[in-house]
Scaffold this active site. Structure first.
Site, PDB file in Angstrom:
ATOM      1  N   LYS A 116      24.082  45.714  -5.090  1.00 35.03           N
ATOM      2  CA  LYS A 116      23.771  44.837  -3.946  1.00 35.03           C
ATOM      3  C   LYS A 116      22.363  44.271  -4.044  1.00 35.03           C
ATOM      4  CE  LYS A 116      27.289  46.950  -1.060  1.00 35.03           C
ATOM      5  NZ  LYS A 116      27.717  48.091  -1.905  1.00 35.03           N
TER       6      LYS A 116
HETATM    7  O1  LIG Z   1      30.135  46.478  -2.271  1.00 31.05           O
HETATM    8  C1  LIG Z   1      30.847  47.469  -2.069  1.00 31.05           C
HETATM    9  O2  LIG Z   1      31.456  48.012  -2.982  1.00 31.05           O
HETATM   10  C2  LIG Z   1      31.068  47.909  -0.682  1.00 31.05           C
HETATM   11  C3  LIG Z   1      31.095  46.908   0.272  1.00 31.05           C
HETATM   12  C4  LIG Z   1      31.599  47.189   1.551  1.00 31.05           C
HETATM   13  O3  LIG Z   1      31.734  46.319   2.381  1.00 31.05           O
HETATM   14  N1  LIG Z   1      31.965  48.463   1.833  1.00 31.05           N
HETATM   15  C5  LIG Z   1      31.884  49.486   0.921  1.00 31.05           C
HETATM   16  O4  LIG Z   1      32.292  50.617   1.243  1.00 31.05           O
HETATM   17  N2  LIG Z   1      31.357  49.231  -0.331  1.00 31.05           N
HETATM   18  C6  LIG Z   1      31.170  50.324  -1.308  1.00 31.05           C
HETATM   19  O5  LIG Z   1      32.459  50.809  -1.707  1.00 31.05           O
HETATM   20  C7  LIG Z   1      32.450  52.230  -1.847  1.00 31.05           C
HETATM   21  C8  LIG Z   1      33.420  52.820  -0.832  1.00 31.05           C
HETATM   22  O6  LIG Z   1      33.517  54.196  -1.012  1.00 31.05           O
HETATM   23  P1  LIG Z   1      34.660  55.094  -0.307  1.00 31.05           P
HETATM   24  O7  LIG Z   1      34.603  54.781   1.156  1.00 31.05           O
HETATM   25  O8  LIG Z   1      34.228  56.496  -0.622  1.00 31.05           O
HETATM   26  O9  LIG Z   1      35.976  54.725  -0.935  1.00 31.05           O
HETATM   27  C9  LIG Z   1      30.999  52.650  -1.654  1.00 31.05           C
HETATM   28  O10 LIG Z   1      30.362  52.665  -2.921  1.00 31.05           O
HETATM   29  C10 LIG Z   1      30.408  51.561  -0.801  1.00 31.05           C
HETATM   30  O11 LIG Z   1      29.027  51.410  -1.006  1.00 31.05           O
END
Ligand SMILES: O=C(O)c1cc(=O)[nH]c(=O)n1[C@@H]1O[C@H](COP(=O)(O)O)[C@@H](O)[C@H]1O
Length: 271
Positions: free
Chosen positions: A93
């Site tokens: 990001k």
């Molecule tokens: O850019 C991202 O990957 C991201 C954007 C977003 O809107 N929401 C989001 O959860 N993420 C990322 O996606 C992953 C989600 O992880 P889990 O919720 O454990 O599946 C994490 O690394 C977050 O930082």
């Protein structure tokens, strides 16, 4: 990896699963702590167990940065371990004035050879364009995020019409193409997918938020898939921490297979 190769991988594996390597030293199984590099060992076993069911891997850089130099070493080894035929995402990001963005791009595309990086759109075109100058590398621009606070700004109605996240989608399409730009759309935003597909019918969407955040894979697949696949759906905690015993990798593999089977069904229906 380019657009055609990614689309081909999705078709040949019948999967648009991205495994999130949010590898946390406080959450990985205890028995790995005796290894010289526990985080790399964890990632390696997760990758081996899930590689047949996933087309992409997304290490979230925060988990590595938080461990200092050792974390960067684990990250470097992980990216080198991943085979060329999977799509790699540095979830960092980033985004800054152009001169600085160029250095972020070098860090993740040249030093670490990631295929793509997540970038925030807020600083505008000249903060994003330096990332787009690298051949076969991708920017994944935050459009509509999965978190509750995403509503604070992204759903703002503009005097010129539409919502702020929609403006991000419209304007940024002038900066790159479907061959080098994707958008992050949270899985928790499945109501918006139809609208988003009207604005960006052909771009890939990176969709985090199934598993731990409760996003609905069926709904987002119905409204998000396109003829080339067009989706990468990420799950991190729901896969990598499905078990924290000796069987963690095997259990992660089982979780990934469950998701891949669902995806194969949606691909059959919608492609
Ligand atoms: O850019 C991202 O990957 C991201 C954007 C977003 O809107 N929401 C989001 O959860 N993420 C990322 O996606 C992953 C989600 O992880 P889990 O919720 O454990 O599946 C994490 O690394 C977050 O930082």
């Amino acid at each position: 990896m380019n657009y055609q190769e990614l689309s081909q991988q999705i078709k040949s594996k019948s999967s648009y699963l991205c495994v999130g390597l949010d590898s946390d030293i406080n959450k990985i199984p205890q028995h790995l702590l005796k290894e010289e590099d526990p985080i790399f060992e964890f990632n390696k076993q997760i990758i081996d167990a899930t590689i047949d069911y996933a087309v992409a891997y997304k290490p979230n850089i925060a988990f590595y940065e938080s461990m200092g130099v050792k974390g960067w070493e684990s990250l470097q080894k992980t990216i080198e371990y991943l085979p060329d035929d999977v799509f790699t995402i540095a979830d960092a990001k980033r985004g800054d004035i152009g001169n600085t963005s160029k250095m972020y791009a070098k860090a993740f595309f040249e030093q670490m050879n990631f295929d793509s990086i997540t970038v925030a759109p807020y600083m505008g075109s000249d903060s994003v364009e330096p990332f787009l100058e690298f051949e076969d590398k991708w920017v994944i621009l935050l459009a509509l995020t999965s978190n509750a606070g995403g509503k604070d700004f992204q759903f703002e109605s503009l005097n010129s019409g539409g919502l702020l996240y929609q403006k991000v989608l419209e304007v940024s399409q002038k900066w790159g193409t479907k061959e080098n730009m994707m958008y992050v759309v949270g899985a928790t935003r499945s109501d918006e997918f139809k609208e988003i597909r009207k604005l960006v019918p052909n771009h890939f969407l990176l969709v985090p938020g199934v598993g731990a955040q409760g996003g609905n894979l069926k709904e987002l697949s119905q409204n998000g898939l396109n003829k080339d696949g067009g989706l990468l759906v990420n799950s991190s905690r729901g896969i990598i921490y499905a078990s924290n015993g000796q069987d963690f990798a095997k259990t992660a593999g089982i979780k990934a297979l469950e998701i891949q089977k669902d995806m194969a069904g949606y691909l059959d229906q919608y492609l």
